[in-house]
Design a protein around this motif. Structure first.
Motif, PDB file in Angstrom:
ATOM      1  N   GLU A  38       0.858  -1.179   0.000  1.00 23.06           N
ATOM      2  CA  GLU A  38       0.000   0.000   0.000  1.00 23.06           C
ATOM      3  C   GLU A  38       0.895   1.229   0.000  1.00 23.06           C
ATOM      4  OE1 GLU A  38      -4.082  -1.548   2.203  1.00 23.06           O
ATOM      5  OE2 GLU A  38      -2.684  -0.222   3.280  1.00 23.06           O
ATOM      6  N   VAL A  39       0.713   2.059  -1.021  1.00 23.94           N
ATOM      7  CA  VAL A  39       1.487   3.293  -1.142  1.00 23.94           C
ATOM      8  C   VAL A  39       0.630   4.421  -0.584  1.00 23.94           C
ATOM      9  CG1 VAL A  39       2.701   4.844  -2.708  1.00 23.94           C
ATOM     10  CG2 VAL A  39       2.626   2.391  -3.192  1.00 23.94           C
ATOM     11  N   ILE A  40       1.189   5.166   0.339  1.00 24.69           N
ATOM     12  CA  ILE A  40       0.436   6.181   1.065  1.00 24.69           C
ATOM     13  C   ILE A  40       1.008   7.564   0.770  1.00 24.69           C
ATOM     14  CG2 ILE A  40      -0.291   6.988   3.345  1.00 24.69           C
ATOM     15  CD1 ILE A  40       0.323   4.036   4.275  1.00 24.69           C
ATOM     16  N   PHE A  41       0.129   8.487   0.414  1.00 27.41           N
ATOM     17  CA  PHE A  41       0.505   9.880   0.219  1.00 27.41           C
ATOM     18  C   PHE A  41      -0.099  10.677   1.369  1.00 27.41           C
ATOM     19  CE2 PHE A  41       0.483   7.731  -3.789  1.00 27.41           C
ATOM     20  CZ  PHE A  41       1.629   8.180  -4.427  1.00 27.41           C
ATOM     21  N   SER A  42       0.773  11.192   2.226  1.00 29.62           N
ATOM     22  CA  SER A  42       0.334  11.869   3.445  1.00 29.62           C
ATOM     23  C   SER A  42       0.434  13.382   3.283  1.00 29.62           C
ATOM     24  CB  SER A  42       1.190  11.430   4.634  1.00 29.62           C
ATOM     25  OG  SER A  42       0.895  12.198   5.786  1.00 29.62           O
ATOM     26  N   ASN A  43      -0.528  14.091   3.864  1.00 25.87           N
ATOM     27  CA  ASN A  43      -0.466  15.549   3.864  1.00 25.87           C
ATOM     28  C   ASN A  43       0.627  16.074   4.787  1.00 25.87           C
ATOM     29  OD1 ASN A  43      -2.636  16.333   2.040  1.00 25.87           O
ATOM     30  ND2 ASN A  43      -4.027  15.448   3.549  1.00 25.87           N
TER      31      ASN A  43
ATOM     32  N   TYR B  49       3.612   8.902  11.825  1.00 25.69           N
ATOM     33  CA  TYR B  49       2.573   8.757  10.801  1.00 25.69           C
ATOM     34  C   TYR B  49       1.182   8.657  11.446  1.00 25.69           C
ATOM     35  CZ  TYR B  49      -0.583   6.344   7.655  1.00 25.69           C
ATOM     36  OH  TYR B  49      -1.688   5.993   6.929  1.00 25.69           O
ATOM     37  N   LEU B  50       0.226   9.364  10.837  1.00 22.00           N
ATOM     38  CA  LEU B  50      -1.172   9.284  11.266  1.00 22.00           C
ATOM     39  C   LEU B  50      -2.052   9.022  10.053  1.00 22.00           C
ATOM     40  CD1 LEU B  50      -1.398  12.354  13.688  1.00 22.00           C
ATOM     41  CD2 LEU B  50      -1.309   9.933  14.332  1.00 22.00           C
ATOM     42  N   GLU B  51      -2.855   8.009  10.146  1.00 21.80           N
ATOM     43  CA  GLU B  51      -3.755   7.674   9.041  1.00 21.80           C
ATOM     44  C   GLU B  51      -4.693   8.834   8.716  1.00 21.80           C
ATOM     45  OE1 GLU B  51      -7.088   4.272   7.808  1.00 21.80           O
ATOM     46  OE2 GLU B  51      -5.865   4.042   9.633  1.00 21.80           O
ATOM     47  N   SER B  52      -5.043   9.621   9.717  1.00 25.31           N
ATOM     48  CA  SER B  52      -5.965  10.739   9.506  1.00 25.31           C
ATOM     49  C   SER B  52      -5.389  11.799   8.574  1.00 25.31           C
ATOM     50  CB  SER B  52      -6.328  11.381  10.847  1.00 25.31           C
ATOM     51  OG  SER B  52      -5.175  11.882  11.500  1.00 25.31           O
ATOM     52  N   GLU B  53      -4.067  11.760   8.361  1.00 26.98           N
ATOM     53  CA  GLU B  53      -3.431  12.737   7.481  1.00 26.98           C
ATOM     54  C   GLU B  53      -3.273  12.220   6.054  1.00 26.98           C
ATOM     55  OE1 GLU B  53      -0.734  15.137  10.753  1.00 26.98           O
ATOM     56  OE2 GLU B  53       0.116  13.353   9.802  1.00 26.98           O
ATOM     57  N   ASP B  54      -3.799  11.018   5.773  1.00 34.97           N
ATOM     58  CA  ASP B  54      -3.704  10.460   4.416  1.00 34.97           C
ATOM     59  C   ASP B  54      -4.421  11.344   3.409  1.00 34.97           C
ATOM     60  OD1 ASP B  54      -2.406   8.344   5.546  1.00 34.97           O
ATOM     61  OD2 ASP B  54      -3.886   6.827   4.966  1.00 34.97           O
ATOM     62  N   ALA B  55      -3.774  11.570   2.279  1.00 37.37           N
ATOM     63  CA  ALA B  55      -4.438  12.204   1.140  1.00 37.37           C
ATOM     64  C   ALA B  55      -4.915  11.135   0.164  1.00 37.37           C
ATOM     65  CB  ALA B  55      -3.489  13.167   0.428  1.00 37.37           C
ATOM     66  N   LEU B  56      -4.151  10.033   0.069  1.00 35.33           N
ATOM     67  CA  LEU B  56      -4.504   8.946  -0.855  1.00 35.33           C
ATOM     68  C   LEU B  56      -3.742   7.685  -0.476  1.00 35.33           C
ATOM     69  CD1 LEU B  56      -5.911   8.079  -3.568  1.00 35.33           C
ATOM     70  CD2 LEU B  56      -3.773   8.712  -4.704  1.00 35.33           C
ATOM     71  N   ARG B  57      -4.403   6.545  -0.648  1.00 37.38           N
ATOM     72  CA  ARG B  57      -3.749   5.241  -0.570  1.00 37.38           C
ATOM     73  C   ARG B  57      -4.034   4.478  -1.848  1.00 37.38           C
ATOM     74  NH1 ARG B  57      -4.022   2.035   5.162  1.00 37.38           N
ATOM     75  NH2 ARG B  57      -3.398   3.755   6.547  1.00 37.38           N
TER      76      ARG B  57
END
Length: 372
Positions: free
Chosen positions: A128-133, A143-151
């Motif tokens: 899973e590639v995660i783009f975080s704000n 890392y916080l999942e709530s800051e995800d912009a896209l997975r």
């Protein structure tokens, strides 16, 4: 003496802290001994993708990277927020990726901007590639999942051994590429793509509001882009007319004619093209390209008249002679066609390397075959 000793010791401690502070404030930049910083970028259309990261090395740990140095899935890294953390997709600080325009990553939309890049790697080869704000935290520790912009989900591939972690771009097309992360024996491909035509048009509209809009070359180049890709022809015609308004010449008129032809507005196209060849700025290539287009439309009489005018205006021009040969051939007059093709073969203006092609046309005409 005891008090004096204690006082001296305190002074030494204070000086030590002061020295540490001074060193921190006045330190110079030196190379990192491990995991050096790197940056890679790729232009797709007029859009840019760039990745800033650090490059850890395998350093003899073959077989101990995946599932050990890089834990599988989401884990507690023992520091930071103590949550379920993915891999930082590099080393040291956040791996950071920047898109200059709105993009599609693995088919999913993501706004232009800068993102922290993380990857959760799984034992079955999926990731899973995660783009975080969040782009400023250290690695994935906070890392916080709530800051995800896209997975997005990708599938890792077996790959040639790569000692130092490397990001690069492969499978590049006019509107897409694969951003790949290679390390040890794995590759993680991430597909990125841009709506290039839409981006170019919107960018052109903005640029034409500035200095690019004060000369004919700006709207001309914008119209040429659309015409060459056969898209948004109404907008192309608007820009072509804008270019003509700024400078009426063979190139601006010719482009308008091409756009009108592509829009199936043939009579308007003929008017624009005829004005083009009558303009003082018209060059042999303007005549020749228009003439060949007329032949492809089976407008043989128009083509013949055009090449006759060209031959008169540009005396002994090799392309006028070849154009006349093709026009007469199209009308079935192979004798006259042969005359002009032989003239073209002997013409000192014939570009190097074109002799065999002209001779081939001559051979066909001698057999009574059309050369179009």
């Amino acid at each position: 003496m005891k008090h004096k000793y204690i006082y001296s010791l305190c002074c030494m401690i204070a000086l030590a802290f002061a020295g540490t502070s001074a060193m921190a404030q006045g330190s110079v930049t030196v190379p990192r001994a491990a995991s050096p910083a790197a940056e890679v970028s790729q232009t797709i259309g007029i859009s840019k993708v760039s990745v800033k990261y650090s490059r850890p090395a395998v350093n003899g740990r073959t077989g101990k990277i995946w599932g050990q140095l890089v834990p599988y899935g989401y884990t507690n890294l023992g520091f930071g927020n103590g949550g379920n953390n993915p891999w930082r997709a590099g080393a040291n600080e956040n791996t950071v990726i920047t898109f200059s325009h709105d993009v599609k990553v693995e088919g999913q939309e993501l706004s232009a901007g800068t993102y922290g890049l993380h990857i959760a790697v799984f034992e079955n080869g999926e990731a899973e590639v995660i783009f975080s704000n969040n782009t400023t935290s250290w690695g994935s520790y906070f890392y916080l999942e709530s800051e995800d912009a896209l997975r997005v989900k990708v599938k890792s591939e077996e790959n040639a051994f790569t000692e130092s972690l490397t990001y690069s771009f492969v499978d590049i097309t006019p509107n897409s590429a694969n951003l790949v992360l290679d390390w040890e024996n794995k590759r993680f491909p991430i597909g990125v793509g841009f709506a290039v035509h839409d981006i170019v048009v919107e960018n052109a509209k903005n640029e034409l509001r500035s200095t690019a809009g004060f000369g004919f070359q700006g709207p001309l180049s914008a119209a040429q882009y659309l015409a060459s890709n056969n898209i948004q022809l109404d907008q192309a015609l608007t820009w072509a007319n804008q270019a003509i308004g700024l400078q009426r010449n063979a190139n601006t008129l010719g482009l308008k004619g091409q756009i009108l032809f592509a829009s199936d507005k043939n009579e308007e196209a003929y008017a624009a093209m005829d004005e083009m060849v009558d303009h003082p700025t018209a060059q042999p290539n303007n005549f020749y390209n228009y003439g060949i287009q007329l032949l492809t439309k089976d407008e043989d009489d128009r083509a013949l008249a055009l090449f006759e005018k060209m031959n008169k205006r540009f005396e002994n021009n090799v392309f006028a002679q070849h154009g006349l040969a093709r026009s007469y051939s199209a009308k079935g007059n192979f004798k006259k066609a042969l005359k002009f093709e032989r003239m073209a073969l002997k013409n000192p203006g014939l570009p190097p390397g074109n002799g065999p092609a002209i001779q081939n046309f001559i051979d066909k005409l001698e057999k009574g075959e059309d050369i179009n």
